[in-house]
Motif scaffolding. Sequence first.
Motif, PDB file in Angstrom:
ATOM      1  N   LYS A   2     -42.248  79.935   9.822  1.00 49.96           N
ATOM      2  CA  LYS A   2     -40.721  80.198  10.137  1.00 49.96           C
ATOM      3  C   LYS A   2     -39.772  80.434   8.977  1.00 49.96           C
ATOM      4  O   LYS A   2     -38.547  81.145   8.811  1.00 49.96           O
ATOM      5  CB  LYS A   2     -40.167  78.637  10.835  1.00 49.96           C
ATOM      6  CG  LYS A   2     -40.830  78.447  12.244  1.00 49.96           C
ATOM      7  CD  LYS A   2     -40.405  76.968  12.616  1.00 49.96           C
ATOM      8  CE  LYS A   2     -41.021  76.791  14.058  1.00 49.96           C
ATOM      9  NZ  LYS A   2     -40.843  75.381  14.325  1.00 49.96           N
ATOM     10  N   ILE A   3     -40.204  79.803   7.844  1.00 48.57           N
ATOM     11  CA  ILE A   3     -39.543  79.731   6.631  1.00 48.57           C
ATOM     12  C   ILE A   3     -39.430  81.259   6.137  1.00 48.57           C
ATOM     13  O   ILE A   3     -38.494  81.944   5.903  1.00 48.57           O
ATOM     14  CB  ILE A   3     -40.006  79.121   5.458  1.00 48.57           C
ATOM     15  CG1 ILE A   3     -39.924  77.370   6.058  1.00 48.57           C
ATOM     16  CG2 ILE A   3     -39.501  79.164   3.981  1.00 48.57           C
ATOM     17  CD1 ILE A   3     -40.536  76.423   4.970  1.00 48.57           C
TER      18      ILE A   3
ATOM     19  N   LEU B 159     -32.604  82.358   2.005  1.00 55.22           N
ATOM     20  CA  LEU B 159     -33.071  80.971   1.652  1.00 55.22           C
ATOM     21  C   LEU B 159     -32.069  80.251   1.007  1.00 55.22           C
ATOM     22  O   LEU B 159     -32.215  79.092   0.476  1.00 55.22           O
ATOM     23  CB  LEU B 159     -34.282  81.250   0.746  1.00 55.22           C
ATOM     24  CG  LEU B 159     -35.460  81.750   1.420  1.00 55.22           C
ATOM     25  CD1 LEU B 159     -36.754  81.782   0.225  1.00 55.22           C
ATOM     26  CD2 LEU B 159     -36.217  80.795   2.353  1.00 55.22           C
ATOM     27  N   SER B 160     -30.674  80.783   1.137  1.00 57.90           N
ATOM     28  CA  SER B 160     -29.579  80.234   0.334  1.00 57.90           C
ATOM     29  C   SER B 160     -29.419  78.896   1.390  1.00 57.90           C
ATOM     30  O   SER B 160     -29.601  78.891   2.535  1.00 57.90           O
ATOM     31  CB  SER B 160     -28.479  81.075   0.430  1.00 57.90           C
ATOM     32  OG  SER B 160     -28.524  82.238  -0.419  1.00 57.90           O
ATOM     33  N   PRO B 161     -28.741  77.896   0.820  1.00 51.31           N
ATOM     34  CA  PRO B 161     -28.583  76.693   1.442  1.00 51.31           C
ATOM     35  C   PRO B 161     -27.711  76.671   2.794  1.00 51.31           C
ATOM     36  O   PRO B 161     -26.624  77.302   2.582  1.00 51.31           O
ATOM     37  CB  PRO B 161     -27.941  75.657   0.252  1.00 51.31           C
ATOM     38  CG  PRO B 161     -28.092  76.195  -0.907  1.00 51.31           C
ATOM     39  CD  PRO B 161     -28.286  78.042  -0.692  1.00 51.31           C
TER      40      PRO B 161
ATOM     41  N   ILE C 250     -45.272  78.443  -1.919  1.00 52.93           N
ATOM     42  CA  ILE C 250     -44.878  77.969  -3.234  1.00 52.93           C
ATOM     43  C   ILE C 250     -43.739  79.074  -3.620  1.00 52.93           C
ATOM     44  O   ILE C 250     -42.483  78.622  -4.233  1.00 52.93           O
ATOM     45  CB  ILE C 250     -46.012  77.866  -4.379  1.00 52.93           C
ATOM     46  CG1 ILE C 250     -46.760  76.822  -3.994  1.00 52.93           C
ATOM     47  CG2 ILE C 250     -45.574  77.807  -5.707  1.00 52.93           C
ATOM     48  CD1 ILE C 250     -48.155  76.761  -4.938  1.00 52.93           C
ATOM     49  N   ARG C 251     -43.879  80.388  -3.686  1.00 56.53           N
ATOM     50  CA  ARG C 251     -42.750  81.264  -4.074  1.00 56.53           C
ATOM     51  C   ARG C 251     -41.535  81.007  -3.260  1.00 56.53           C
ATOM     52  O   ARG C 251     -40.385  80.996  -4.002  1.00 56.53           O
ATOM     53  CB  ARG C 251     -43.494  82.656  -4.193  1.00 56.53           C
ATOM     54  CG  ARG C 251     -44.364  82.885  -4.856  1.00 56.53           C
ATOM     55  CD  ARG C 251     -44.706  84.402  -5.420  1.00 56.53           C
ATOM     56  NE  ARG C 251     -45.484  84.780  -6.428  1.00 56.53           N
ATOM     57  CZ  ARG C 251     -45.343  84.665  -7.824  1.00 56.53           C
ATOM     58  NH1 ARG C 251     -44.301  84.575  -7.874  1.00 56.53           N
ATOM     59  NH2 ARG C 251     -46.187  85.006  -8.738  1.00 56.53           N
ATOM     60  N   LEU C 252     -41.955  81.067  -2.075  1.00 54.00           N
ATOM     61  CA  LEU C 252     -40.471  80.576  -1.265  1.00 54.00           C
ATOM     62  C   LEU C 252     -39.733  79.308  -1.592  1.00 54.00           C
ATOM     63  O   LEU C 252     -38.603  79.450  -1.578  1.00 54.00           O
ATOM     64  CB  LEU C 252     -40.945  80.863   0.214  1.00 54.00           C
ATOM     65  CG  LEU C 252     -41.490  82.023   0.815  1.00 54.00           C
ATOM     66  CD1 LEU C 252     -42.135  81.921   2.454  1.00 54.00           C
ATOM     67  CD2 LEU C 252     -40.192  82.984   0.973  1.00 54.00           C
TER      68      LEU C 252
ATOM     69  N   TYR D  96     -45.886  72.969  -4.896  1.00 57.22           N
ATOM     70  CA  TYR D  96     -46.044  73.432  -6.537  1.00 57.22           C
ATOM     71  C   TYR D  96     -47.284  73.310  -6.602  1.00 57.22           C
ATOM     72  O   TYR D  96     -48.395  73.175  -6.173  1.00 57.22           O
ATOM     73  CB  TYR D  96     -45.250  72.145  -7.259  1.00 57.22           C
ATOM     74  CG  TYR D  96     -43.926  71.648  -6.943  1.00 57.22           C
ATOM     75  CD1 TYR D  96     -42.997  72.692  -7.423  1.00 57.22           C
ATOM     76  CD2 TYR D  96     -43.502  70.720  -6.307  1.00 57.22           C
ATOM     77  CE1 TYR D  96     -41.638  72.340  -7.222  1.00 57.22           C
ATOM     78  CE2 TYR D  96     -42.341  70.516  -6.071  1.00 57.22           C
ATOM     79  CZ  TYR D  96     -41.188  71.414  -6.459  1.00 57.22           C
ATOM     80  OH  TYR D  96     -39.805  71.069  -6.420  1.00 57.22           O
ATOM     81  N   PRO D  97     -47.435  74.365  -8.023  1.00 54.62           N
ATOM     82  CA  PRO D  97     -48.786  74.761  -8.493  1.00 54.62           C
ATOM     83  C   PRO D  97     -49.340  73.388  -8.984  1.00 54.62           C
ATOM     84  O   PRO D  97     -48.747  72.435  -9.529  1.00 54.62           O
ATOM     85  CB  PRO D  97     -48.466  75.695  -9.518  1.00 54.62           C
ATOM     86  CG  PRO D  97     -47.205  76.171  -9.332  1.00 54.62           C
ATOM     87  CD  PRO D  97     -46.439  74.982  -8.415  1.00 54.62           C
ATOM     88  N   VAL D  98     -50.898  73.388  -8.934  1.00 53.06           N
ATOM     89  CA  VAL D  98     -51.590  72.295  -9.561  1.00 53.06           C
ATOM     90  C   VAL D  98     -52.200  72.680 -11.008  1.00 53.06           C
ATOM     91  O   VAL D  98     -52.800  73.699 -11.281  1.00 53.06           O
ATOM     92  CB  VAL D  98     -53.030  71.909  -8.514  1.00 53.06           C
ATOM     93  CG1 VAL D  98     -53.626  70.979  -9.151  1.00 53.06           C
ATOM     94  CG2 VAL D  98     -52.334  71.606  -7.229  1.00 53.06           C
TER      95      VAL D  98
END
Length: 337
Positions: free
Chosen positions: A18-19, A25-27, A65-67, A242-244
Amino acid sequence: MVCQEDPLIKTICELYVKISSLETLSPCKEVNALLTQLVHACIPPHPVDVSALCSKVQDVRAKLIRLCGQAEGLLEAHYSTLLGSFDRPLDHLSIFPYYTNYIKLAKLEFDLLTQHLPPHATPPARIAFVGSGPLPLTSLVLAANHLPATAFHNYDIDAAANSMALGLVLPDPDLSRRVFFHTGDIMDVTTELGRYDVVFLAALVGMVEEEKARIMDHLAEFMAPGAILMVRSANGARAFLYPVVEPDDLRGFEFLSVYHPTDEVINSVVVAKKKNHELDTLSATAANADPVLNGSVVKKQQPISGKKCCEMVQPLLDPLNPYGNIAEELAIDDKSS
């Protein structure tokens, strides 16, 4: 595959579809609703090991994560612009929807930092934050609430982000003298890294393992021996956001501790200290040397130098001149982030 049968992972994959299908991706109402669902799905403790996920879900995680990083940047830019419309922007930081989370995270990081400073040590004089963005809340909260005499140098590759952040700080008579912004790629910053007592690395600086490792190796090369590195990471299902960063990733650093929040604060915090290779060499030489040679002199390693490539948003004048200091900051591009 088995990992896709897990109800949580199934939910996350459905939200990713969906995303990733959104036009922007603006608010807005739709973006906010989907990202809120994603965050709420990832907060509860879950024994997922993201490194063991099947390749399809690994790919979903990397793209998610990039999105999320893009959406976070747009959200911060939106609120930075809004805050910039006030005469005193820093008096209105609470309008940012996650401001309370930053208050908690800054307090957590300050407590962790304090625990790893030498007994009776003075507070750090200079702190760098890598990947500060248009709304540098960590630096602002730490400077205002916890470290009232510390200078904060924020690094971001995005000149527009730095310009927005600078606009928030300039009206404040205190922080405008202690909070600085630098525009450039952190991989081009060399000897200046050795001037900081503490370096913070934002969670989204280096969105994949290889990028993050390259940046941390660079910090390990140029940070001062004994300086503290604070790295934001993620644990459990929060690793879909987020990355680990694992202790083994901290080459050139001594791992000190890691804290995994269980509340609405998303990021884990990893604390490490830059190794003193000269002392390590001396210790190793002393431990392995023939007794007859124990008095031998070990040559001091020459410091590594490099060119200064970071451009300040405003010129940094003499720190002793309280009216000459303006603010600075830097984010990292996808290439080196």
